[in-house]
Design a protein around this motif. Structure first.
Motif, short mmCIF file in Angstrom:
data_model
loop_
_atom_site.label_atom_id
_atom_site.label_comp_id
_atom_site.label_asym_id
_atom_site.label_seq_id
_atom_site.Cartn_x
_atom_site.Cartn_y
_atom_site.Cartn_z
N LYS A 74 -23.08 2.69 90.70
CA LYS A 74 -21.89 3.51 90.91
C LYS A 74 -21.12 2.98 92.11
O LYS A 74 -21.68 2.29 92.96
CB LYS A 74 -22.22 4.99 91.07
CG LYS A 74 -23.07 5.31 92.27
CD LYS A 74 -23.39 6.78 92.34
CE LYS A 74 -24.29 7.09 93.52
NZ LYS A 74 -24.60 8.49 93.63
N PHE A 75 -19.83 3.32 92.17
CA PHE A 75 -19.00 2.93 93.30
C PHE A 75 -17.82 3.88 93.41
O PHE A 75 -17.52 4.63 92.49
CB PHE A 75 -18.51 1.48 93.15
CG PHE A 75 -17.65 1.24 91.94
CD1 PHE A 75 -16.27 1.31 92.02
CD2 PHE A 75 -18.23 0.95 90.71
CE1 PHE A 75 -15.48 1.09 90.90
CE2 PHE A 75 -17.45 0.73 89.59
CZ PHE A 75 -16.07 0.79 89.68
N LEU A 76 -17.17 3.88 94.58
CA LEU A 76 -16.00 4.70 94.82
C LEU A 76 -14.75 3.89 94.49
O LEU A 76 -14.62 2.75 94.92
CB LEU A 76 -15.92 5.17 96.27
CG LEU A 76 -16.86 6.28 96.67
CD1 LEU A 76 -16.76 6.53 98.17
CD2 LEU A 76 -16.54 7.55 95.93
N TYR A 77 -13.85 4.49 93.75
CA TYR A 77 -12.58 3.85 93.42
C TYR A 77 -11.49 4.90 93.53
O TYR A 77 -11.52 5.91 92.84
CB TYR A 77 -12.63 3.26 92.01
CG TYR A 77 -11.34 2.60 91.59
CD1 TYR A 77 -10.95 1.39 92.16
CD2 TYR A 77 -10.50 3.20 90.66
CE1 TYR A 77 -9.76 0.79 91.80
CE2 TYR A 77 -9.31 2.59 90.28
CZ TYR A 77 -8.95 1.39 90.86
OH TYR A 77 -7.77 0.79 90.50
N LEU A 78 -10.53 4.66 94.41
CA LEU A 78 -9.43 5.61 94.66
C LEU A 78 -9.94 7.02 94.93
O LEU A 78 -9.40 8.00 94.45
CB LEU A 78 -8.45 5.61 93.48
CG LEU A 78 -7.75 4.28 93.19
CD1 LEU A 78 -6.88 4.41 91.95
CD2 LEU A 78 -6.93 3.82 94.38
N THR A 92 -15.81 8.77 92.21
CA THR A 92 -17.04 8.05 91.93
C THR A 92 -17.03 7.58 90.48
O THR A 92 -16.83 8.37 89.56
CB THR A 92 -18.27 8.96 92.17
OG1 THR A 92 -18.23 9.44 93.51
CG2 THR A 92 -19.56 8.20 91.95
N VAL A 93 -17.26 6.28 90.30
CA VAL A 93 -17.33 5.69 88.97
C VAL A 93 -18.78 5.25 88.76
O VAL A 93 -19.33 4.55 89.60
CB VAL A 93 -16.39 4.48 88.83
CG1 VAL A 93 -16.51 3.84 87.46
CG2 VAL A 93 -14.96 4.88 89.14
N SER A 94 -19.40 5.70 87.67
CA SER A 94 -20.78 5.31 87.40
C SER A 94 -20.89 4.62 86.06
O SER A 94 -20.02 4.78 85.20
CB SER A 94 -21.70 6.55 87.42
OG SER A 94 -21.42 7.39 86.34
N LYS A 95 -21.95 3.86 85.89
CA LYS A 95 -22.11 3.12 84.64
C LYS A 95 -22.40 4.04 83.46
O LYS A 95 -22.15 3.68 82.33
CB LYS A 95 -23.20 2.06 84.78
CG LYS A 95 -24.60 2.59 84.93
CD LYS A 95 -25.59 1.45 85.03
CE LYS A 95 -27.01 1.98 85.13
NZ LYS A 95 -27.97 0.90 85.22
N GLU A 96 -22.89 5.26 83.73
CA GLU A 96 -23.16 6.22 82.67
C GLU A 96 -21.89 6.92 82.18
O GLU A 96 -21.88 7.52 81.12
CB GLU A 96 -24.15 7.30 83.11
CG GLU A 96 -25.56 6.81 83.38
CD GLU A 96 -25.71 6.32 84.81
OE1 GLU A 96 -24.93 6.74 85.69
OE2 GLU A 96 -26.61 5.49 85.04
#
Length: 80
Positions: free
Chosen positions: A13-17, A20-24
């Motif tokens: 996962k990572f923070l974008y704008l 939190t964006v996760s692969k799931e």
């Protein structure tokens, strides 16, 4: 994958704008992140004794909550 002769790190996962964006996929991680951030804002105001002050009206406290805490919690929430 290589970009400009360098590798790209694979993460869960990572923070974008600010989200939190996760692969799931899904929004649970982002919701949890928003709750934590809103709680931090609320606690900062609590540490400054905003909520317990008798010099600040209840109306002003509600306006502070709606202006400072609620937007952090509700950021990117949309009615469909």
């Amino acid at each position: 994958m290589d970009v400009n002769k360098g590798g790209i790190e694979v993460v869960d996962k990572f923070l974008y704008l600010g989200g939190t964006v996760s692969k799931e996929g899904g929004g649970t991680g982002d919701i949890d992140n928003r709750v934590v951030k809103a709680r931090r804002v609320f606690l900062r105001l609590k540490m400054k004794k905003i909520w317990t002050s008798n010099n600040i009206s209840q109306r002003t406290k509600v306006r502070l909550y709606k202006t400072l805490v609620n937007p952090v919690l509700m950021y990117r929430c949309e009615d469909n």
